[in-house]
Design an enzyme around this catalytic site. Sequence first.
Site, mmCIF file in Angstrom:
data_model
loop_
_atom_site.group_PDB
_atom_site.id
_atom_site.type_symbol
_atom_site.label_atom_id
_atom_site.label_comp_id
_atom_site.label_asym_id
_atom_site.label_seq_id
_atom_site.Cartn_x
_atom_site.Cartn_y
_atom_site.Cartn_z
ATOM 1 N N ARG A 26 33.152 17.681 -9.252
ATOM 2 C CA ARG A 26 33.908 17.169 -8.102
ATOM 3 C C ARG A 26 35.423 17.191 -8.324
ATOM 4 O O ARG A 26 36.146 16.385 -7.743
ATOM 5 C CB ARG A 26 33.452 15.748 -7.716
ATOM 6 C CG ARG A 26 32.026 15.725 -7.193
ATOM 7 C CD ARG A 26 31.774 14.477 -6.362
ATOM 8 N NE ARG A 26 30.467 14.554 -5.740
ATOM 9 C CZ ARG A 26 29.568 13.567 -5.742
ATOM 10 N NH1 ARG A 26 29.830 12.444 -6.348
ATOM 11 N NH2 ARG A 26 28.415 13.710 -5.139
ATOM 12 N N ARG A 30 38.598 15.088 -3.220
ATOM 13 C CA ARG A 30 38.604 13.626 -3.289
ATOM 14 C C ARG A 30 39.774 12.970 -4.004
ATOM 15 O O ARG A 30 40.507 12.207 -3.418
ATOM 16 C CB ARG A 30 37.281 13.129 -3.901
ATOM 17 C CG ARG A 30 36.091 13.699 -3.154
ATOM 18 C CD ARG A 30 34.906 12.839 -3.157
ATOM 19 N NE ARG A 30 34.361 12.529 -4.450
ATOM 20 C CZ ARG A 30 33.278 11.758 -4.601
ATOM 21 N NH1 ARG A 30 32.660 11.272 -3.553
ATOM 22 N NH2 ARG A 30 32.817 11.481 -5.792
ATOM 23 N N ARG A 39 42.148 18.711 4.031
ATOM 24 C CA ARG A 39 40.981 18.210 4.778
ATOM 25 C C ARG A 39 41.387 17.596 6.114
ATOM 26 O O ARG A 39 40.688 17.735 7.113
ATOM 27 C CB ARG A 39 40.229 17.181 3.925
ATOM 28 C CG ARG A 39 39.039 16.610 4.682
ATOM 29 C CD ARG A 39 38.010 15.990 3.828
ATOM 30 N NE ARG A 39 37.069 15.221 4.640
ATOM 31 C CZ ARG A 39 35.964 14.688 4.181
ATOM 32 N NH1 ARG A 39 35.634 14.824 2.929
ATOM 33 N NH2 ARG A 39 35.172 14.003 4.974
ATOM 34 N N ASP A 76 28.917 22.717 -0.901
ATOM 35 C CA ASP A 76 28.006 21.578 -0.933
ATOM 36 C C ASP A 76 26.610 22.080 -1.253
ATOM 37 O O ASP A 76 26.267 23.201 -0.889
ATOM 38 C CB ASP A 76 28.008 20.877 0.442
ATOM 39 C CG ASP A 76 27.332 19.519 0.375
ATOM 40 O OD1 ASP A 76 26.126 19.430 0.699
ATOM 41 O OD2 ASP A 76 27.984 18.546 -0.023
ATOM 42 N N TYR A 153 16.314 15.684 0.221
ATOM 43 C CA TYR A 153 17.136 15.517 1.434
ATOM 44 C C TYR A 153 16.427 16.048 2.678
ATOM 45 O O TYR A 153 16.527 15.464 3.753
ATOM 46 C CB TYR A 153 18.476 16.230 1.268
ATOM 47 C CG TYR A 153 19.481 15.469 0.440
ATOM 48 C CD1 TYR A 153 20.118 14.334 0.949
ATOM 49 C CD2 TYR A 153 19.813 15.880 -0.853
ATOM 50 C CE1 TYR A 153 21.048 13.632 0.196
ATOM 51 C CE2 TYR A 153 20.750 15.186 -1.615
ATOM 52 C CZ TYR A 153 21.363 14.061 -1.079
ATOM 53 O OH TYR A 153 22.282 13.368 -1.829
#
Length: 340
Positions: A26, A30, A39, A76, A153
């Site tokens: 990651r 972020r 973003r 992702d 998921y």
Amino acid sequence: MQLKNDLLIRAALGQPVERTPVWLMRQAGRILPEYRAVRESVSGFIELAQTPELAAEVTIQPVDILGVDAAIIFSDILVIPEAMGLPYEMVEKRGPWFPETVKSAADLKKLRIADGVDDLSYVIEAIKITKKALNGRVPLIGFAGAPWTIFAYMIEGSGSKTFSKARAMLYTQPEFSHQLLQMITDSTINYLKAQIEAGADLVQLFDSWAGILPPNHYEEFSLKYISQICDAIQSVPKTVFAKGAFFAREAMGKLDCQTIGLDWNMGIAESRAMIGPDKTLQGNLDPAALYGSDKEVAAATRLMMEQFKGTRHIANLGHGVYPDISPDKVKVFIETIQNF
């Protein structure tokens, strides 16, 4: 293209290195204000991931800003269900959500095996752009989710502490479960091969929900499919990171991959003994250690490095970096490793 910094590749292959390479799960995103600015220029995470030029830009940011030894393509793990015909949304502060889930054999008929090139052309294009822009500075890591995590998921429809619907399916409909897992596996092999063709120098499988399965189910419904993927990919080094699967470390030592990622709960010496000397270990500082002062971050990092000393190692955290950790603390972590 000749890599100017090939430390990561050499470390993965067990070849001599001048120092331990370091990157972070990651790292693209972020924590970086530069990422947040990109973003905010689009509608959200999914649009950013599906815009190749922007995905390439945020992939390269940590190489420029943090000085890591590898880039990992910004994407992702849930692009695979989408490519198979099960779209998802990314809900702010809640994470991924699937409007439709897979409940029965009838739902399987609506899904397809993704081809990797056309179905995920935006990721492939982002890899090509990134590869060109990096110009051999560092290797580019491609990745995918491990089949069990993707299955979880697709059945559950969102993140969960227990994934009880997905786990129930393994007990109540094992045959159906194996069918869906095989479709995910075939799609993932196609996808990783397309990433490599586009320029990925190394690939990583993320089994984020490995630790919620009992050992016998992990072997039957996860490891078996990870093994198929490892066997199918032979042209670049492969890393398997299975969060929480401490019970499977010995079995992982037998996979046809070069690197095993350790989470921060896995003891280093014990993991080395279980996995054996022929794999590179990646990890595994507790991400929460980066909340400390500069001095504390450096001390925790050195302690980790001492424990890995003299063995095949790629430095990383034991999970993805948390979004509220200061980039300055990440730099202390990276510089401590690079100067060790």
